[in-house]
Design an enzyme around this catalytic site. Sequence first.
Site, PDB file in Angstrom:
ATOM      1  N   ASP A  34       7.880 -12.757  -2.595  1.00  0.00           N
ATOM      2  CA  ASP A  34       7.684 -14.075  -3.202  1.00  0.00           C
ATOM      3  C   ASP A  34       9.038 -14.672  -3.568  1.00  0.00           C
ATOM      4  OD1 ASP A  34       4.963 -13.822  -3.110  1.00  0.00           O
ATOM      5  OD2 ASP A  34       4.636 -13.869  -5.275  1.00  0.00           O
TER       6      ASP A  34
ATOM      7  N   LYS B 238       1.156 -20.460   0.050  1.00  0.00           N
ATOM      8  CA  LYS B 238      -0.191 -20.255  -0.486  1.00  0.00           C
ATOM      9  C   LYS B 238      -0.964 -21.561  -0.617  1.00  0.00           C
ATOM     10  CE  LYS B 238       1.022 -16.315  -3.487  1.00  0.00           C
ATOM     11  NZ  LYS B 238       0.307 -15.179  -2.878  1.00  0.00           N
TER      12      LYS B 238
ATOM     13  N   GLY C 287       0.932  -6.100  -7.941  1.00  0.00           N
ATOM     14  CA  GLY C 287       1.346  -5.101  -8.926  1.00  0.00           C
ATOM     15  C   GLY C 287       2.455  -4.172  -8.484  1.00  0.00           C
TER      16      GLY C 287
ATOM     17  N   GLY D 297       5.406  -9.615  -5.261  1.00  0.00           N
ATOM     18  CA  GLY D 297       5.404 -10.931  -5.870  1.00  0.00           C
ATOM     19  C   GLY D 297       6.472 -11.025  -6.935  1.00  0.00           C
TER      20      GLY D 297
END
Lengths: 294, 181
Positions: free
Chosen positions: A24, A81, A214, A235
Amino acid sequence: MRDEATFRVKAGLAEMLKGGVIMDVVTPEQAKIAEAAGACAVMALERVPADIRRDGGVARMSDPAMIEGIKEAVTIPVMAKARIGHFAEAQVLQALEVDYIDESEVLTPADEVNHVDKWAFEVPFVCGATNLGEALRRIGEGAAMIRSKGEAGTGDIVEAVRHMRMITGQIRRLAALDDTELAAAAKEHQAPLDLVRQVAEAGRLPVVLFCAGGIATPADAALMMQLGAEGVFVGSGIFKSEDPERRAAAVVEATTHYADPARVAAASRGLGTAMTSLESSKLGEGQQLAGRGW
Amino acid sequence: MARPPLVGVLALQGDFAAHEAILAALGATASEVRTPADLAGVDALVIPGGESTTMTLGVEREGLAGPIRALAAEKPVLGTCAGLIMLDQKHLGVLDVVAERNAFGRQVRSFEADLDVHGVNGPVRAVFIRAPWVASYGPDVEVLAEVDGHPVAVRQGRVLAVAFHPELTGDTRIHRLLLDA
């Protein structure tokens, strides 16, 4: 005769991402850092999940100017996204010629019933799943790549482990069934019968399976790869950590050498502190993102 | 019977597993290469599709450039897509070609088409994904196939490179060229 946007071409790009790390990024500078650390693709978004959690409010598709800036900054594939069911956001992302669209539960869902009809698009889609039925429903809608949902923005791996074990365990059980039992299995999984048959025969999903949600450390990446992930999305884990350059390169190295603990150990050494984390079991009602979509 | 050929497949990142499946279908033994030690005893090498930037950094990190060049001087090598880029003059310098990355455009321009490849009987279903082409090449390079006038399959001695992905279609003929090289 040239055939563009065939399913093989869409799913094929995910094949090329295997064994890699998709990071990300929220600025062109971060995209360059990710590329220089060995990311195989970047996910362009306005806020990483940890910040979306902190800020609250409706999380939407990113500003096209930001996505274009990131596209210009790197040569690796750029993903972006769209909200679940928000096909107009997806149309915009296709017009921007991003390389993959993530119909993502990290953003606020736009439709509580219907996901995007992904067959209608030339750009391939990746979608999240918590179990096999969900994965096959997304593939039935045209998704060319699946990722675990995990619990984004927490730095807690437990949900990604749950989802990956669920998907791979359900695939193994399906592969053990008799042909005559598959129709009942399709009903149980609420999944298209032809896809259930394919999975039972091949013993794997018909598209690439990554993990997401996570991942904060090189060992997290190695764990997910050993559990059957074919690659890793990170992320908030990179750019919310103390030393993003080193951590990014370390997660890439651990993803390649996931089966070699000595190499994962070497990659894990002296990375500074990981992202600020949240225990996902302590999140309140409505704060868990994995329940979005069905 | 002679032992089956042992073919190393560079496994730093990319679709190396798809190559292993094709090699297995041809009766070869595939072994994944992540470090120089993994190259010991291999009879040929495949550099798969993937991201050439990621692979380049991996090759640097692992110290694989010298060992791969040394192997390519003696043994057959096949590169597909990113593998073609890795073999060019700006990367490992094994092939006397310069590749242009993402030459056909971004993912929306990715395509498949039937392609005639010199040395292969009948058309090859060629899958091009954010594919490169060969922008320039030296006198020792033989062009095996072209798209829009740009070379997309080349050969120099025992080193083969294609801009598309024979490993994604189950077609074993390109890998057969490697094993016969």
